[in-house]
Design a protein around this motif. Sequence first.
Motif, PDB file in Angstrom:
ATOM      1  N   LYS A 103       1.784  -5.411  13.585  1.00 12.41           N
ATOM      2  CA  LYS A 103       1.601  -5.280  14.977  1.00 12.41           C
ATOM      3  C   LYS A 103       2.116  -3.610  15.223  1.00 12.41           C
ATOM      4  O   LYS A 103       1.769  -3.051  16.112  1.00 12.41           O
ATOM      5  CB  LYS A 103       2.834  -5.805  15.741  1.00 12.41           C
ATOM      6  N   MET A 104       2.876  -2.996  14.066  1.00 15.87           N
ATOM      7  CA  MET A 104       3.500  -1.752  14.363  1.00 15.87           C
ATOM      8  C   MET A 104       2.368  -0.765  13.738  1.00 15.87           C
ATOM      9  O   MET A 104       2.322   0.322  14.215  1.00 15.87           O
ATOM     10  CB  MET A 104       4.823  -1.635  13.517  1.00 15.87           C
ATOM     11  N   TYR A 105       1.495  -1.182  12.767  1.00 16.11           N
ATOM     12  CA  TYR A 105       0.811   0.001  11.972  1.00 16.11           C
ATOM     13  C   TYR A 105      -0.553  -0.353  12.172  1.00 16.11           C
ATOM     14  O   TYR A 105      -1.059  -1.629  12.330  1.00 16.11           O
ATOM     15  CB  TYR A 105       0.862  -0.024  10.663  1.00 16.11           C
ATOM     16  N   PRO A 106      -1.747   0.577  12.136  1.00 22.06           N
ATOM     17  CA  PRO A 106      -3.086   0.409  12.014  1.00 22.06           C
ATOM     18  C   PRO A 106      -3.614  -0.450  10.700  1.00 22.06           C
ATOM     19  O   PRO A 106      -2.858  -0.234   9.684  1.00 22.06           O
ATOM     20  CB  PRO A 106      -3.761   1.598  12.271  1.00 22.06           C
ATOM     21  N   TRP A 107      -4.513  -1.286  10.982  1.00 28.13           N
ATOM     22  CA  TRP A 107      -4.951  -2.030   9.612  1.00 28.13           C
ATOM     23  C   TRP A 107      -5.688  -1.267   8.675  1.00 28.13           C
ATOM     24  O   TRP A 107      -6.835  -1.403   8.472  1.00 28.13           O
ATOM     25  CB  TRP A 107      -5.544  -3.344  10.253  1.00 28.13           C
ATOM     26  N   ILE A 108      -5.077  -0.274   8.351  1.00 27.11           N
ATOM     27  CA  ILE A 108      -5.771   0.472   7.023  1.00 27.11           C
ATOM     28  C   ILE A 108      -4.700   0.557   6.180  1.00 27.11           C
ATOM     29  O   ILE A 108      -3.533   0.870   6.159  1.00 27.11           O
ATOM     30  CB  ILE A 108      -6.060   1.997   7.902  1.00 27.11           C
ATOM     31  N   CYS A 109      -5.503   0.634   4.739  1.00 23.42           N
ATOM     32  CA  CYS A 109      -4.709   0.826   3.766  1.00 23.42           C
ATOM     33  C   CYS A 109      -3.999   2.101   3.594  1.00 23.42           C
ATOM     34  O   CYS A 109      -4.847   3.258   3.713  1.00 23.42           O
ATOM     35  CB  CYS A 109      -5.461   0.538   2.374  1.00 23.42           C
ATOM     36  N   GLY A 110      -2.781   2.425   3.319  1.00 24.81           N
ATOM     37  CA  GLY A 110      -2.093   3.519   3.129  1.00 24.81           C
ATOM     38  C   GLY A 110      -2.559   4.522   1.938  1.00 24.81           C
ATOM     39  O   GLY A 110      -2.397   5.499   2.023  1.00 24.81           O
ATOM     40  N   ARG A 111      -3.274   3.935   1.258  1.00 29.05           N
ATOM     41  CA  ARG A 111      -3.673   4.830   0.030  1.00 29.05           C
ATOM     42  C   ARG A 111      -5.191   4.844  -0.018  1.00 29.05           C
ATOM     43  O   ARG A 111      -5.558   6.068  -0.018  1.00 29.05           O
ATOM     44  CB  ARG A 111      -3.421   3.976  -1.229  1.00 29.05           C
ATOM     45  N   CYS A 112      -5.980   3.974  -0.144  1.00 30.35           N
ATOM     46  CA  CYS A 112      -7.545   4.016   0.060  1.00 30.35           C
ATOM     47  C   CYS A 112      -8.053   4.236   1.340  1.00 30.35           C
ATOM     48  O   CYS A 112      -9.397   4.471   1.405  1.00 30.35           O
ATOM     49  CB  CYS A 112      -8.075   2.827  -0.986  1.00 30.35           C
ATOM     50  N   GLU A 115     -10.470  -0.054   5.963  1.00 29.70           N
ATOM     51  CA  GLU A 115     -10.066  -0.502   7.242  1.00 29.70           C
ATOM     52  C   GLU A 115     -10.236  -2.184   7.320  1.00 29.70           C
ATOM     53  O   GLU A 115     -11.090  -2.672   6.400  1.00 29.70           O
ATOM     54  CB  GLU A 115     -10.896  -0.144   8.396  1.00 29.70           C
ATOM     55  N   PHE A 116      -9.387  -2.894   7.957  1.00 25.87           N
ATOM     56  CA  PHE A 116      -9.236  -4.385   7.923  1.00 25.87           C
ATOM     57  C   PHE A 116      -9.642  -4.906   9.359  1.00 25.87           C
ATOM     58  O   PHE A 116      -9.207  -4.294  10.178  1.00 25.87           O
ATOM     59  CB  PHE A 116      -7.855  -4.763   7.227  1.00 25.87           C
ATOM     60  N   THR A 117     -10.139  -6.214   9.346  1.00 20.64           N
ATOM     61  CA  THR A 117     -10.260  -6.803  10.539  1.00 20.64           C
ATOM     62  C   THR A 117      -9.624  -8.012  10.413  1.00 20.64           C
ATOM     63  O   THR A 117      -9.109  -8.511   9.148  1.00 20.64           O
ATOM     64  CB  THR A 117     -11.695  -6.998  10.750  1.00 20.64           C
ATOM     65  N   ALA A 158     -11.015 -10.679   9.844  1.00 18.70           N
ATOM     66  CA  ALA A 158     -11.728 -11.655   8.873  1.00 18.70           C
ATOM     67  C   ALA A 158     -11.236 -11.397   7.353  1.00 18.70           C
ATOM     68  O   ALA A 158     -11.204 -12.205   6.484  1.00 18.70           O
ATOM     69  CB  ALA A 158     -13.400 -11.118   8.875  1.00 18.70           C
ATOM     70  N   ASN A 159     -10.715 -10.200   7.228  1.00 20.79           N
ATOM     71  CA  ASN A 159     -10.349  -9.843   5.704  1.00 20.79           C
ATOM     72  C   ASN A 159      -8.686  -9.119   5.602  1.00 20.79           C
ATOM     73  O   ASN A 159      -8.339  -8.971   4.886  1.00 20.79           O
ATOM     74  CB  ASN A 159     -11.205  -8.928   5.256  1.00 20.79           C
ATOM     75  N   LEU A 160      -8.056  -9.629   6.805  1.00 24.30           N
ATOM     76  CA  LEU A 160      -6.529  -9.120   7.025  1.00 24.30           C
ATOM     77  C   LEU A 160      -5.541  -9.741   5.831  1.00 24.30           C
ATOM     78  O   LEU A 160      -4.824  -9.176   5.557  1.00 24.30           O
ATOM     79  CB  LEU A 160      -6.070  -9.615   8.430  1.00 24.30           C
ATOM     80  N   ARG A 161      -6.089 -10.856   5.307  1.00 20.50           N
ATOM     81  CA  ARG A 161      -5.390 -11.482   4.174  1.00 20.50           C
ATOM     82  C   ARG A 161      -5.152 -10.622   2.944  1.00 20.50           C
ATOM     83  O   ARG A 161      -4.293 -10.687   2.330  1.00 20.50           O
ATOM     84  CB  ARG A 161      -5.741 -12.786   3.885  1.00 20.50           C
ATOM     85  N   LEU A 208      -0.768  -1.739   2.194  1.00 21.57           N
ATOM     86  CA  LEU A 208      -1.685  -1.580   1.495  1.00 21.57           C
ATOM     87  C   LEU A 208      -2.562  -2.552   0.994  1.00 21.57           C
ATOM     88  O   LEU A 208      -2.224  -3.841   1.377  1.00 21.57           O
ATOM     89  CB  LEU A 208      -0.883  -1.151   0.148  1.00 21.57           C
ATOM     90  N   CYS A 209      -3.947  -2.059   0.600  1.00 19.83           N
ATOM     91  CA  CYS A 209      -4.664  -3.476   0.095  1.00 19.83           C
ATOM     92  C   CYS A 209      -4.132  -4.165  -1.095  1.00 19.83           C
ATOM     93  O   CYS A 209      -3.377  -3.471  -1.564  1.00 19.83           O
ATOM     94  CB  CYS A 209      -5.990  -3.164   0.100  1.00 19.83           C
TER      95      CYS A 209
END
Length: 124
Positions: free
Chosen positions: A35-44, A47-49, A51-54, A78-79
């Motif tokens: 809820k706090m951060y955007p759904w983006i890996c901090g390294r690579c 982006e996540f939705t 569908a692949n948030l797991r 991180l992914c």
Amino acid sequence: MAVSNDKSAKVDRILAEQREYIAKREGGYREKSLKMYPWICGRCTREFTRANLRELTVHHRDHNHDNNPSDGSNWELLCVYCHDEEHTKFENMVRYGSTTAKDIPPATFNPFADLKAKMEKGNS
């Protein structure tokens, strides 16, 4: 009728347990960080939705899973691949020491330096 009531009671119990589990998870650090951060890996920066948030995980920067400040300062999204790499780097640091490069002087010993002299000495 008794069988139907037993099934209904079992379904109600399972649904109640599921609701409790979901409520507990939503209070956990993963849900807070999502809820706090955007759904983006901090390294690579993948982006996540939904569908692949797991595949997006919460990494504890200090590697202490009990350190969960409410401001999220110890969390990083991180992914799964980058998360695995972060833990591998940490394990290697613990196992082998610092990850900074060390200057290793070149070898100067030459076992064949006086080979010719030794061979001539052996022929005499």
